[in-house]
Scaffold this active site. Structure first.
Site, mmCIF file in Angstrom:
data_model
loop_
_atom_site.group_PDB
_atom_site.id
_atom_site.type_symbol
_atom_site.label_atom_id
_atom_site.label_comp_id
_atom_site.label_asym_id
_atom_site.label_seq_id
_atom_site.Cartn_x
_atom_site.Cartn_y
_atom_site.Cartn_z
ATOM 1 N N ALA A 1 0.836 -1.198 0.000
ATOM 2 C CA ALA A 1 0.000 0.000 0.000
ATOM 3 C C ALA A 1 0.868 1.245 0.000
ATOM 4 C CB ALA A 1 -0.948 -0.004 1.189
ATOM 5 N N SER A 2 2.082 1.094 -0.491
ATOM 6 C CA SER A 2 3.015 2.212 -0.653
ATOM 7 C C SER A 2 3.099 3.125 0.548
ATOM 8 C CB SER A 2 2.678 3.014 -1.902
ATOM 9 O OG SER A 2 2.823 2.233 -3.039
ATOM 10 N N HIS A 3 2.657 4.345 0.374
ATOM 11 C CA HIS A 3 2.870 5.381 1.382
ATOM 12 C C HIS A 3 1.776 5.425 2.451
ATOM 13 C CE1 HIS A 3 4.495 6.319 -2.497
ATOM 14 N NE2 HIS A 3 3.449 6.987 -2.854
#
Length: 150
Positions: A126-128
């Site tokens: 979910a990356s960032h």
């Protein structure tokens, strides 16, 4: 309650319904695994949602002659377990699966796809977003994001 839908580059959502300051469901997920007895729904990232979405992607792949997929994951809670679950769906459809054996960043996955001459790639990440989130990033044969049809 809405179902998680594909958007830019894939799907993304919370891994549990708990409030931002309540870590109890995430702790249970961490301790007991992806089948932990927490409330799951179509608007969270969980084993059922990932299997359903992957079954749809695998069906599309098979119908369109796509045969190879690279699957990676980041360091989020049970990312490896989710990636293995997804890999089994593609294997059940007769596809060749390249599964990372350790956590990897998105650029490494996008490099692996054309290098291995794969048709697509999936990264569990979910990356960032904060630790409550997880996601499913879908990439094309060139390593670029697959965008939903307008």
């Amino acid at each position: 309650m809405d179902e998680i839908a594909f958007g830019t580059g894939g799907i993304r959502g919370v891994a549990a319904f708990a409030e931002p300051d309540d870590e109890s469901e995430l702790e249970l997920l961490y301790k007991e695994g992806i089948y932990a007895p927490i409330l799951k729904g179509p608007n969270t990232i969980n084993d059922l949602v990932l299997m359903k979405k992957s079954a749809g992607v695998a069906k599309y792949a098979k119908e369109n002659g796509l045969k190879k997929v690279v699957i990676g994951y980041d360091s989020r809670i049970h990312g490896k377990t989710f990636a293995e679950l997804i890999a089994n769906i593609f294997l059940s459809q007769g596809m060749t699966v390249y599964l990372f054996d350790e956590a990897c960043p998105y650029p490494e996955l996008t490099f692996a796809i054309p290098t291995l001459k794969a048709d697509m790639g999936i990264l569990i990440s979910a990356s960032h977003n904060d630790r409550r989130y997880n996601g499913y990033k879908l990439s094309s044969h060139s390593g670029t994001a697959i965008l939903p049809a307008p």
